[in-house]
Design an enzyme around this catalytic site. Structure first.
Site, PDB file in Angstrom:
ATOM      1  N   LYS A 139       5.926 -10.631 -20.985  1.00 41.72           N
ATOM      2  CA  LYS A 139       5.444  -9.211 -21.024  1.00 41.72           C
ATOM      3  C   LYS A 139       5.460  -9.112 -19.437  1.00 41.72           C
ATOM      4  O   LYS A 139       5.291 -10.150 -18.687  1.00 41.72           O
ATOM      5  CB  LYS A 139       4.231  -9.182 -21.824  1.00 41.72           C
ATOM      6  CG  LYS A 139       3.821  -7.767 -22.079  1.00 41.72           C
ATOM      7  CD  LYS A 139       4.643  -7.253 -23.432  1.00 41.72           C
ATOM      8  CE  LYS A 139       4.433  -5.731 -23.776  1.00 41.72           C
ATOM      9  NZ  LYS A 139       5.077  -5.451 -25.014  1.00 41.72           N
ATOM     10  N   ASP A 179       7.655  -0.134 -22.642  1.00 41.43           N
ATOM     11  CA  ASP A 179       6.414  -0.201 -23.578  1.00 41.43           C
ATOM     12  C   ASP A 179       5.796   1.062 -22.943  1.00 41.43           C
ATOM     13  O   ASP A 179       6.504   2.116 -22.591  1.00 41.43           O
ATOM     14  CB  ASP A 179       5.530  -1.554 -23.127  1.00 41.43           C
ATOM     15  CG  ASP A 179       4.342  -1.733 -23.884  1.00 41.43           C
ATOM     16  OD1 ASP A 179       3.308  -1.046 -23.537  1.00 41.43           O
ATOM     17  OD2 ASP A 179       4.618  -2.429 -24.708  1.00 41.43           O
TER      18      ASP A 179
END
Length: 459
Positions: A139, A179
């Protein structure tokens, strides 16, 4: 304060091991509350696994899994339209590569810090494992806020961000995606700079790209549609469906809009959604095209929705959306948006099912409230895995130099979400957690990852 295994029941050897490792996580990662929460939620499901398989304790698999393989933090200097220089922080956690190259989104939001990225990356390990695609967990992101910035400012920031990150990513190493705050536009800017720096067209280095340069049809819809497909499977198992059910969906971004769209398509009556400034309630059913127009095209607050639909109500407090009575709640906004108090309100209003479209949107106490009340609860790492699953399909499409139709991608997505539901259900049943999908998803993802780690030796 989270209840530990010691407090819940007589301490077992497996429970003692889990609690010891959890305390180490807290001590070694001070102040990273969201990371602690994600670790605790996963650990709480694993005691029966460690009781049945002492091998995992012998291999100290938890200590290895909670420590990222690599954590990258860097300065991101960028220049605004007035010529002023700003400094943001960039992050990338490469958490686990046992199942494949690191894979996970990129978040641009002022709240981003090392703990946020680690919680998201840790969740991503098991989420990616559940998809059964060959991808590990990672991430990234920055505390840069794209809201209110011009396209030129966003482009300059993205180029500066990739000027550092390009050293650490690639189609067989680490593949970022979008995201919160990062969509096809931002991915395009990052990919363009990456291509320039690398001197070659590596289309598989990013996912969530525009169709014109290697994106996949259906990726935009995948997380929201996938969430509803998962819920559809769960509801069907209990003799229920979306037909004629009242649904509340938090958020008004990409995931929320497509979750509302698919739920309505399946016969649901979607009555409320939210943004950071409030929520709207429309007894006649949310007009999704109006929400899309207000938020994505006009960039306005949801309050503008009422200008087109006078019967709708706008309320300033976004968290008050969970006071709205509904049959199905789909939290699709952000982490910890459903508190214990909100969960109690939902259960008092007879909610039947909750599906986590966002990452970790319910606190541990909220989850416990739903489970104790007998509410069907579907956890984020299973429910919202559709996005990364289709990202993996995008990687496969890029590697093969082929392209699937939207329907082909959607059919694959439905199959993947059905498999995730089945595997989570079977894992829960196998370890005496029948009906507990949160535990089942954690167990299924953990076992797949842990077994691969053990077979690769101490690395």
């Amino acid at each position: 304060m989270t209840t530990t295994h010691t407090e819940k029941n007589e301490q077992t050897e497996a429970g003692a091991y889990i609690d010891r490792v959890y305390q180490q996580v807290v001590e070694r990662n001070p102040g990273e509350d969201e990371f602690h929460q994600a670790v605790r939620e996963i650990f709480d499901a694993l005691e029966p696994v460690f009781e049945a398989h002492p091998m995992y304790r012998k291999e100290n698999i938890l200590e290895r899994m909670v420590e990222p393989e690599r954590m990258i933090t860097f300065r991101v200097p960028w220049v605004d339209d007035e010529g002023s220089v700003h400094i943001s922080r960039g992050f990338r956690v490469q958490f686990n590569s046992a199942l494949g190259p690191y894979k996970g989104g990129t978040r641009f939001h002022p709240s981003v810090n090392a703990g946020t990225i680690k919680f998201l990356g840790f969740e991503q390990i098991l989420k990616n494992a559940l998809t059964e695609q060959p991808i590990g967990g990672g991430k990234g992101g920055s505390d840069f806020d794209p809201k209110g910035k011009s396209d030129a400012e966003i482009m300059r920031f993205c180029q500066s961000f990739i000027n550092e990150l390009h050293r650490h990513i690639g189609p067989d190493t680490d593949i970022p995606a979008g995201d919160i705050g990062v969509g096809p536009k931002e991915i395009g800017y990052m990919f363009g700079e990456y291509k320039k720096l690398r001197g070659r067209f590596e289309s598989g280095a990013f996912t969530g790209k525009a169709i014109e340069h290697g994106g996949i049809l259906g990726r935009t819809e995948a997380t929201g549609y996938g969430a509803v497909y998962f819920m559809k499977e769960m509801l069907k198992d209990y003799g229920q469906s979306f037909e004629n059910q009242t649904v509340v969906v938090s958020g008004a971004g990409n995931v929320s809009i497509h979750a509302m769209e698919k739920a309505a398509e399946l016969g649901a009556h979607v009555v409320a959604c939210s943004d950071s400034r409030g929520f709207i309630y429309d007894k006649n059913g949310i007009n999704i095209e109006t929400v899309r127009d207000v938020k994505q095209r006009q960039g306005n607050s949801l309050s503008a929705y009422t200008a087109y639909h006078p019967d709708a109500e706008h309320h300033d407090n976004p968290s008050a959306i969970w006071q709205t009575a509904c049959d199905i709640a789909l939290p699709c906004a952000t982490q910890n948006e459903i508190s214990e108090e909100a969960a109690k309100t939902l259960t008092a209003n007879n909610v039947k099912a909750v599906g986590e479209g966002a990452n970790m949107p319910s606190t541990l106490q909220a989850i416990r409230t739903f489970q104790e009340a007998g509410v069907l609860f579907a956890p984020a790492k299973a429910v919202n895995a559709g996005g990364v699953a289709v990202s993996a399909l995008e990687m496969a499409q890029n590697s093969s130099r082929l392209a699937w139709t939207f329907q082909e991608v959607d059919d694959k997505l439905q199959d993947i979400m059905k498999t995730i539901y089945q595997n989570s259900t079977q894992a829960a049943q196998s370890y005496d957690r029948s009906g507990d999908l949160a535990s089942g998803a954690n167990i299924a993802g953990f076992i797949k990852t842990a077994d691969a780690m053990i077979k690769q030796g101490i690395v």
